[in-house]
Design a protein around this motif. Structure first.
Motif, PDB file in Angstrom:
ATOM      1  N   LEU A   1      39.190  36.496  50.112  1.00 20.92           N
ATOM      2  CA  LEU A   1      40.389  36.841  49.563  1.00 20.92           C
ATOM      3  C   LEU A   1      41.014  35.506  49.133  1.00 20.92           C
ATOM      4  O   LEU A   1      41.783  34.961  50.140  1.00 20.92           O
ATOM      5  CB  LEU A   1      41.225  37.790  50.476  1.00 20.92           C
ATOM      6  CG  LEU A   1      40.628  39.110  50.958  1.00 20.92           C
ATOM      7  CD1 LEU A   1      41.593  39.624  51.748  1.00 20.92           C
ATOM      8  CD2 LEU A   1      40.263  39.934  49.659  1.00 20.92           C
TER       9      LEU A   1
ATOM     10  N   GLN B   1      37.270  43.621  52.590  1.00 18.45           N
ATOM     11  CA  GLN B   1      37.727  42.149  51.724  1.00 18.45           C
ATOM     12  C   GLN B   1      36.615  41.845  50.619  1.00 18.45           C
ATOM     13  O   GLN B   1      37.193  41.523  49.555  1.00 18.45           O
ATOM     14  CB  GLN B   1      37.563  41.196  52.810  1.00 18.45           C
ATOM     15  CG  GLN B   1      38.552  41.248  53.906  1.00 18.45           C
ATOM     16  CD  GLN B   1      38.650  40.015  54.766  1.00 18.45           C
ATOM     17  OE1 GLN B   1      38.712  38.918  54.254  1.00 18.45           O
ATOM     18  NE2 GLN B   1      38.720  40.156  55.946  1.00 18.45           N
TER      19      GLN B   1
ATOM     20  N   LYS C   1      46.148  38.581  43.975  1.00 23.68           N
ATOM     21  CA  LYS C   1      45.610  39.788  43.205  1.00 23.68           C
ATOM     22  C   LYS C   1      44.670  40.495  44.579  1.00 23.68           C
ATOM     23  O   LYS C   1      44.813  41.787  45.026  1.00 23.68           O
ATOM     24  CB  LYS C   1      44.989  39.655  42.057  1.00 23.68           C
ATOM     25  CG  LYS C   1      44.439  41.088  41.438  1.00 23.68           C
ATOM     26  CD  LYS C   1      44.098  40.965  40.038  1.00 23.68           C
ATOM     27  CE  LYS C   1      43.927  42.287  39.430  1.00 23.68           C
ATOM     28  NZ  LYS C   1      43.271  42.047  37.934  1.00 23.68           N
ATOM     29  N   SER C   2      43.737  39.763  44.891  1.00 22.76           N
ATOM     30  CA  SER C   2      42.780  40.198  45.779  1.00 22.76           C
ATOM     31  C   SER C   2      43.596  40.712  47.120  1.00 22.76           C
ATOM     32  O   SER C   2      43.229  41.570  47.926  1.00 22.76           O
ATOM     33  CB  SER C   2      41.509  39.356  46.034  1.00 22.76           C
ATOM     34  OG  SER C   2      42.002  38.243  46.602  1.00 22.76           O
TER      35      SER C   2
ATOM     36  N   TYR D   1      43.917  44.181  48.992  1.00 24.42           N
ATOM     37  CA  TYR D   1      43.379  44.485  50.360  1.00 24.42           C
ATOM     38  C   TYR D   1      44.405  44.921  51.446  1.00 24.42           C
ATOM     39  O   TYR D   1      44.411  45.829  52.177  1.00 24.42           O
ATOM     40  CB  TYR D   1      42.850  43.060  50.878  1.00 24.42           C
ATOM     41  CG  TYR D   1      42.580  43.006  52.498  1.00 24.42           C
ATOM     42  CD1 TYR D   1      41.419  43.738  52.905  1.00 24.42           C
ATOM     43  CD2 TYR D   1      43.303  42.203  53.446  1.00 24.42           C
ATOM     44  CE1 TYR D   1      41.335  43.635  54.250  1.00 24.42           C
ATOM     45  CE2 TYR D   1      43.291  42.386  54.577  1.00 24.42           C
ATOM     46  CZ  TYR D   1      42.102  42.889  55.083  1.00 24.42           C
ATOM     47  OH  TYR D   1      41.690  42.934  56.454  1.00 24.42           O
TER      48      TYR D   1
ATOM     49  N   ALA E   1      39.462  42.635  42.249  1.00 28.26           N
ATOM     50  CA  ALA E   1      40.527  41.636  41.696  1.00 28.26           C
ATOM     51  C   ALA E   1      39.765  40.568  40.454  1.00 28.26           C
ATOM     52  O   ALA E   1      40.370  40.415  39.454  1.00 28.26           O
ATOM     53  CB  ALA E   1      40.883  40.574  42.852  1.00 28.26           C
ATOM     54  N   GLN E   2      38.512  40.486  40.665  1.00 29.47           N
ATOM     55  CA  GLN E   2      37.820  39.684  39.710  1.00 29.47           C
ATOM     56  C   GLN E   2      37.538  40.469  38.588  1.00 29.47           C
ATOM     57  O   GLN E   2      37.265  39.861  37.313  1.00 29.47           O
ATOM     58  CB  GLN E   2      36.629  38.913  40.350  1.00 29.47           C
ATOM     59  CG  GLN E   2      37.003  38.107  41.367  1.00 29.47           C
ATOM     60  CD  GLN E   2      35.761  37.795  42.231  1.00 29.47           C
ATOM     61  OE1 GLN E   2      34.406  38.272  41.889  1.00 29.47           O
ATOM     62  NE2 GLN E   2      35.741  37.088  43.458  1.00 29.47           N
TER      63      GLN E   2
ATOM     64  N   CYS F   1      37.827  44.410  47.736  1.00 23.45           N
ATOM     65  CA  CYS F   1      38.826  43.950  47.118  1.00 23.45           C
ATOM     66  C   CYS F   1      38.820  42.381  46.088  1.00 23.45           C
ATOM     67  O   CYS F   1      39.482  42.384  45.112  1.00 23.45           O
ATOM     68  CB  CYS F   1      39.901  43.594  48.232  1.00 23.45           C
ATOM     69  SG  CYS F   1      40.326  45.351  48.905  1.00 23.45           S
ATOM     70  N   ALA F   2      38.244  41.695  46.700  1.00 24.70           N
ATOM     71  CA  ALA F   2      37.941  40.401  45.747  1.00 24.70           C
ATOM     72  C   ALA F   2      37.144  40.937  44.805  1.00 24.70           C
ATOM     73  O   ALA F   2      37.403  40.240  43.678  1.00 24.70           O
ATOM     74  CB  ALA F   2      37.044  39.573  46.537  1.00 24.70           C
TER      75      ALA F   2
END
Length: 457
Positions: A12, A419, A16-17, A21, A426-427, A422-423
């Motif tokens: 992360l 994690q 944003k990520s 999370y 976000a991307q 969520c990454a």
């Protein structure tokens, strides 16, 4: 669980990520596929030390030690638990890039509040702090399950299992739902030298004298119904290969009679019988709303000498050759043609099959790809499978993470997965879509798995 720094694993990396999370980090866990045992959960014996919790049943860690060159004496041999612990710490200290390097940090932090780097210099400190925690709190299987916020566990059970410990857990009012899964590997291993003995066990478990194909299927149905009575929602199979043919009932009966009579059949006849049984099982699952899990492209017990020395499931499997997708398609079609294709999750150990399998799943309603399995459940592997599912289908078709583990500490793998998810979100979500990213994170980290065990997905 103790607080965990979201920067620790380097997954992360932006606000944003981290925000996504934070919305899912404390969600409960639905572990719909693992290899814990109901007996261990029921007996709930306190662990003796960190070596027992880390190494007693985790062949992922055994394998890492072997590939580092650690002698088997310090893995499954007669070394003391402290000696095994020290060799494992030495191994992890330089296991950069391997997911176990991250997993052990998560395990130490989440269950013991230990954040020391896993190195030989810190071995005494880690050993002492963890063991003090284990002794003071009498850490046991149920306590680790509760600390991980697990609310559902699907164990993996042979059809011959009497499910006595599942019944004891249910009748004892254990708050966490522990249900069996119907694991059919042994049912279809017709060539196994002890298959006659297995049929005898199955017949006794079902109360059926197995004389022919009809009584064989009757025995399976009785065991399936007993599993459903114990809350079974999932089936599973993870044998090598996949049937190359689907025999008709007459072919299947003829081959099965040869087996009952102690005669050998040729490989093609066995495979046609296996194909017949795959389809029959799929339909039986559909009638009972059981999810069918298919694990493909695995090579089991590659080292014969070590199989004899250590037994099955000891860390000597490997990635198998790609499976002809037509074989899987034929089984799905045979069940689907009769309107009896169950909800299905497909996992491949060979990542070259991601594209063909993801597109195959998209051709059938209720058939979906599973998350990266086994040798692929590292950062890059999970990101790769998430991207493939998103690019070729719909990301929210993914049910979610599973431990696939025999270790009670493995629930931290859900945090690892969360994690990574969520990454990825976000991307890949544009500005202004934050609400939908949060919805997707909830579904992928908990909601979809929860829905499938409640028959609402």
């Amino acid at each position: 669980m103790a607080e965990f720094s979201v920067d620790a694993l380097g997954i992360l990396t932006d606000a944003k990520s981290k925000a996504i999370y934070e919305s899912v980090r404390d969600l409960p866990i639905v572990d719909y596929h693992c290899h814990l045992t109901a007996r261990d959960i029921y007996e709930d014996k306190p662990f003796g030390n960190i070596a027992q919790m880390w190494l007693a049943a985790d062949h992922y860690k055994w394998r890492l030690m072997r590939t580092r060159g650690v002698d088997e004496y310090y893995i499954t041999g007669g070394a003391s638990e402290r000696e095994k612990f020290d060799r494992f710490v030495e191994t992890v200290a330089t296991a950069f890039g391997n997911p176990i390097y991250d997993w052990v940090r998560l395990e130490l932090h989440a269950f013991f509040g230990v954040d020391d780097p896993v190195t030989p210099e810190n071995a005494d400190r880690i050993w002492t702090k963890c063991n003090e925690k284990i002794a003071a709190e009498r850490l046991s299987p149920r306590k680790t399950i509760e600390r991980a916020r697990v609310e559902y566990i699907a164990t993996t059970d042979d059809p011959c299992d009497d499910l006595a410990y599942h019944a004891l857990l249910r009748d004892g009012g254990y708050a966490v739902k522990v249900a069996p899964s119907f694991r059919t590997d042994a049912l279809v291993q017709f060539e196994a030298p002890d298959y006659a003995q297995y049929l005898d066990r199955l017949g006794r478990a079902a109360g059926v004298a197995i004389r022919d194909l009809d009584t064989f299927l009757q025995a399976i149905e009785r065991r399936l119904d007993a599993f459903v009575e114990m809350g079974c929602k999932f089936s599973d199979i993870g044998t090598e290969g996949f049937p190359s043919a689907i025999g008709d009932a007459r072919e299947a009966e003829r081959t099965f009679l040869r087996i009952v009579e102690g005669q050998r059949a040729d490989a093609q006849a066995y495979d046609a019988l296996r194909g017949y049984l795959y389809v029959w099982l799929a339909k039986a699952y559909a009638r009972r709303k059981i999810v069918m899990q298919l694990h493909v492209a695995v090579a089991r017990n590659c080292n014969r000498a070590m199989l004899r020395a250590c037994g099955r499931d000891s860390g000597f499997d490997c990635v198998g050759d790609p499976i002809d997708v037509a074989r899987i398609r034929n089984v799905l079609n045979a069940a689907n043609d009769d309107g009896l294709l169950p909800q299905t999750i497909v996992y491949t150990l060979n990542p070259t099959m991601y594209y063909p399998l993801t597109t195959l799943c998209g051709a059938f309603a209720g058939v979906r790809m599973g998350i990266s399995w086994w040798f692929n459940d590292h950062k890059r592997g999970m990101a790769e499978s998430l991207a493939c599912i998103a690019e070729l289908g719909h990301l929210l078709s993914l049910v979610g993470m599973l431990t696939d583990s025999r270790s009670f500490l493995s629930y931290t793998r859900h945090d690892y997965y969360r994690q990574i998810v969520c990454a990825f979100l976000a991307q890949n979500t544009p500005d202004g879509a934050d609400r939908y990213a949060l919805q997707a994170a909830y579904a992928l980290c908990y909601g979809n798995a929860k829905a499938i065990v409640e028959d609402t997905l």
